[in-house]
Design a protein around this motif. Structure first.
Motif, PDB file in Angstrom:
ATOM      1  N   GLY A  32       0.799  -1.226   0.000  1.00  0.00           N
ATOM      2  CA  GLY A  32       0.000   0.000   0.000  1.00  0.00           C
ATOM      3  C   GLY A  32       0.819   1.257   0.000  1.00  0.00           C
ATOM      4  N   GLY A  33       2.154   1.115   0.095  1.00  0.00           N
ATOM      5  CA  GLY A  33       3.013   2.295   0.094  1.00  0.00           C
ATOM      6  C   GLY A  33       2.867   3.125   1.356  1.00  0.00           C
ATOM      7  N   VAL A  34       2.760   2.457   2.503  1.00  0.00           N
ATOM      8  CA  VAL A  34       2.538   3.152   3.781  1.00  0.00           C
ATOM      9  C   VAL A  34       3.690   2.840   4.727  1.00  0.00           C
ATOM     10  N   GLU A  35       4.180   3.866   5.391  1.00  0.00           N
ATOM     11  CA  GLU A  35       5.162   3.702   6.458  1.00  0.00           C
ATOM     12  C   GLU A  35       4.512   4.199   7.753  1.00  0.00           C
ATOM     13  N   PRO A  36       4.217   3.297   8.711  1.00  0.00           N
ATOM     14  CA  PRO A  36       3.513   3.718   9.928  1.00  0.00           C
ATOM     15  C   PRO A  36       4.338   4.707  10.759  1.00  0.00           C
ATOM     16  N   VAL A  37       3.600   5.613  11.433  1.00  0.00           N
ATOM     17  CA  VAL A  37       4.221   6.633  12.286  1.00  0.00           C
ATOM     18  C   VAL A  37       3.803   6.355  13.732  1.00  0.00           C
ATOM     19  N   GLY A  49      -1.239  10.852  -3.277  1.00  0.00           N
ATOM     20  CA  GLY A  49      -0.561  11.675  -2.283  1.00  0.00           C
ATOM     21  C   GLY A  49      -0.029  10.829  -1.146  1.00  0.00           C
ATOM     22  N   GLU A  50       0.365  11.506  -0.104  1.00  0.00           N
ATOM     23  CA  GLU A  50       0.963  10.831   1.040  1.00  0.00           C
ATOM     24  C   GLU A  50      -0.090  10.044   1.794  1.00  0.00           C
ATOM     25  N   LYS A  51       0.250   8.795   2.129  1.00  0.00           N
ATOM     26  CA  LYS A  51      -0.652   7.931   2.883  1.00  0.00           C
ATOM     27  C   LYS A  51      -0.086   7.778   4.306  1.00  0.00           C
ATOM     28  N   ILE A  52      -0.941   8.078   5.282  1.00  0.00           N
ATOM     29  CA  ILE A  52      -0.485   8.103   6.678  1.00  0.00           C
ATOM     30  C   ILE A  52      -1.307   7.140   7.503  1.00  0.00           C
ATOM     31  N   VAL A  53      -0.612   6.301   8.250  1.00  0.00           N
ATOM     32  CA  VAL A  53      -1.207   5.466   9.291  1.00  0.00           C
ATOM     33  C   VAL A  53      -0.381   5.712  10.551  1.00  0.00           C
ATOM     34  N   CYS A  67      -4.372   5.749  20.248  1.00  0.00           N
ATOM     35  CA  CYS A  67      -5.113   6.259  19.085  1.00  0.00           C
ATOM     36  C   CYS A  67      -4.501   5.702  17.798  1.00  0.00           C
ATOM     37  N   VAL A  68      -5.381   5.273  16.887  1.00  0.00           N
ATOM     38  CA  VAL A  68      -4.981   4.817  15.552  1.00  0.00           C
ATOM     39  C   VAL A  68      -5.671   5.717  14.548  1.00  0.00           C
ATOM     40  N   ASN A  69      -4.890   6.405  13.718  1.00  0.00           N
ATOM     41  CA  ASN A  69      -5.476   7.380  12.792  1.00  0.00           C
ATOM     42  C   ASN A  69      -4.924   7.175  11.383  1.00  0.00           C
TER      43      ASN A  69
END
Length: 595
Positions: free
Chosen positions: A465-470, A505-509, A523-525
């Motif tokens: 998915g092209g996501v890097e978790p923060v 665009g940027e994907k944020i998890v 919290c999970v956003n």
């Protein structure tokens, strides 16, 4: 409400009563002593006057004796001359009578008739009167008034001249002898007493006026003391009642300020006249401390529908439900009766407010538990009936996939059958978890370690998915069951990846945590497609999903796990604005207290 009086408040009352009693008794005693002393002074003055008058009368009689010169021829005239003298003196209003009597009480000469002259008892006087010229006095009262009786033992010559028997035996006075020497030579043993009755009314009139004034003054002082006693007693009682009223008001104020329900007094024009602390807390916005002051504001300015006043006479009370700043409030408006003297202004009313948010949440949890119980029963039956034939079907589908390998499109059909059988098996597994959740064993879990474990488990999904978790763990640890926490984070992260989809665009998890007084919020956003309000409200219900391939059990399982932790779950989401799921894990001490 009755409030107990303190015992030490009776001390001043008792002291005041004793002081007034002592004051009254002392005033009466001093007045009595003063009256007695004044009476004694008046009587002493009368005694002095009576003695002086008696000696003066005796001197006048002796002057008559001297004028006779010892001539026996004129001795018979002495009683007449003495009577004339006594009558002349008694003509004044200061005298009641003047008489000369012997030691037996027989009247020798008097200014009044013998029957009008009082009888004097000389039995006790002879022992006191030893020499001539000595006087004695006493007061008597009769129909004429107060009378001072003054007595004088007269000289023997006067007694002899007034007694007919002794007068005849009395020789003449030889030349060269004075009356005193002649008296000493020829005096007989006969005694005569000069009795003078003085009018004491005039002398006692001032005393009576003084006594009347003293009695009136004493009565005035006594009445004033009694009045002051009642006044002081009333003041002390009023002060005691005032203290009791103050304590009662303080008690009521504390009761009203600390009662969990809000209480507001609203005027006829809607102005808030009074409000307790709970009302200020319930009606104030959570982020605006300054808006907690309600007194002086108008009820109509609050974003709450004005409740209709309840019917007091019929006893019909209807609570109205209101949603206010995330709180579920129940409001009841009660008017004052028109005949109530304490509320002369018509339109006054009391508004009662109670917070039903927790009860509503409990009701929702109860309904949710009932639904889950139904689902659990259904899941148990479905798992029992479906899982065994499902395993057989998957086995045959896998066998067909191997046999038909390379034979299109039969190979694709067989592979699809295996995948769908696996998906159906996952649904059955989730149903079994909802039906029979395992017992939790909460411990202190390191969130950073859980975050790294999550990255490893979902590495391929995140890379695809092209996501890097923060991660932002301000609270490094949380009290939770490790396996349950991992399942919660897996389900929520999977939902976030699905929500991101093909967004450009940027994907944020992101996964974050922060501490609160009673526990930790996790919290999970994401910044995915989000949910509208209708979907958000139903997101936690089992089998509800907006995905084309979802089962609708992921968030239901998360909700069930949070309920098992005695925590909370809330979802904030808007279309195209992303979604934030907040999870509250209570501390073990707070969890035990709440239990």
């Amino acid at each position: 409400m009755e409030v107990r009086s303190r015992d030490n408040e009776q001390g001043p009352v008792v002291a005041l009563v004793l002081a007034l009693i002592v004051l009254g008794v002392g005033s009466l005693f001093l007045t009595w002593k003063s009256i007695a002393r004044q009476r004694a002074l008046v009587e002493n003055n009368l005694f002095l006057s009576g003695g002086s008058i008696a000696r003066g009368v005796e001197s006048n009689l002796m002057r008559i004796v001297r004028s006779m010169g010892g001539n026996r021829a004129v001795y018979p005239m002495f009683p007449t001359l003495s009577r004339d003298l006594l009558q002349e003196l008694a003509a004044s209003d200061d005298f009641r009578f003047i008489a000369v009597v012997d030691d037996r009480g027989n009247v020798l000469v008097s200014s009044a008739p013998a029957e009008d002259t009082p009888q004097i008892d000389f039995s006790g006087i002879e022992n006191k009167v030893l020499d001539s010229g000595q006087t004695w006095h006493f007061m008597t009262s009769n129909t004429q008034g107060e009378t001072l009786i003054s007595g004088l033992l007269m000289r023997p010559v006067i007694a002899a001249l007034l007694s007919e028997k002794n007068r005849k035996a009395l020789p003449g006075q030889p030349p060269g002898d004075s009356p005193e020497i002649h008296e000493q030579k020829h005096a007989s043993g006969t005694r005569a007493y000069l009795i003078i009755g003085l009018n004491a009314d005039r002398h006692l009139q001032q005393f009576k006026q003084y006594r009347r004034a003293a009695m009136l003054q004493t009565g005035y002082v006594f009445l004033a003391a009694v009045f002051l006693w009642f006044l002081a007693f009333a003041y002390i009682r009023r002060r005691e009642q005032g203290k009791r009223l103050v304590r009662l008001e303080q008690f009521q104020n504390r009761l009203l300020d600390n009662m969990p329900d809000g209480l507001i007094n609203v005027g006829a024009d809607g102005t808030i006249l009074a409000a307790n602390g709970s009302a200020k807390m319930l009606l104030a916005p959570p982020d605006k401390e300054a808006d907690r002051n309600l007194v002086g504001r108008n009820w109509k300015d609050l974003p709450i529908d004005d409740p209709e006043p309840a019917e007091v006479e019929t006893g019909e009370y209807q609570w109205r439900q209101h949603e206010y700043h995330g709180r579920n409030l129940e409001i009841l408006s009660v008017p004052f009766p028109e005949g109530d003297n304490s509320a002369p202004e018509l339109g006054l009313r009391l508004v009662l407010i109670r917070d039903r948010t927790r009860i509503r949440r409990l009701e929702e949890d109860l309904n949710e538990a009932r639904r889950l119980a139904t689902i659990g029963s259904l899941a148990a039956g479905v798992a029992h009936e479906v899982r065994n034939p499902l395993s057989s079907l998957r086995g045959f589908a896998q066998l067909f996939a191997e046999k038909l390998k390379g034979q299109e499109p039969l190979n694709s059909y067989a592979t699809t059958m295996v995948q769908e059988a696996d998906r159906l098996n996952r649904v059955v597994t989730d149903l079994l978890y909802l039906a029979r959740p395992r017992a939790l064993a909460p411990v202190e879990v390191n969130l950073a370690e859980e975050g790294e474990s999550l990255k490893k488990l979902m590495r391929f999904d995140m890379e695809h998915g092209g996501v890097e978790p923060v991660f932002d763990f301000k609270a490094p640890t949380v009290w939770a069951d490790p396996d349950a926490l991992k399942q919660v984070l897996l389900n929520l992260t999977a939902n976030s990846l699905d929500a991101l989809g093909k967004n450009e665009g940027e994907k944020i998890v992101g996964i974050s945590s922060h501490s609160q007084d009673r526990g930790v919020w996790v919290c999970v956003n994401d910044n995915g497609s989000g949910m509208d309000e209708e979907i958000r409200q139903q997101a936690l219900e089992p089998f509800f999903t907006a995905k084309s391939k979802g089962t609708g059990l992921g968030l239901a399982i998360v909700h069930n796990i949070m309920r098992a932790h005695k925590g909370q779950i809330s979802i904030d989401s808007s279309p195209d604005q992303g979604t934030t799921v907040r999870l509250f894990f209570p501390n073990p001490a707070d969890e035990d207290t709440e239990t």
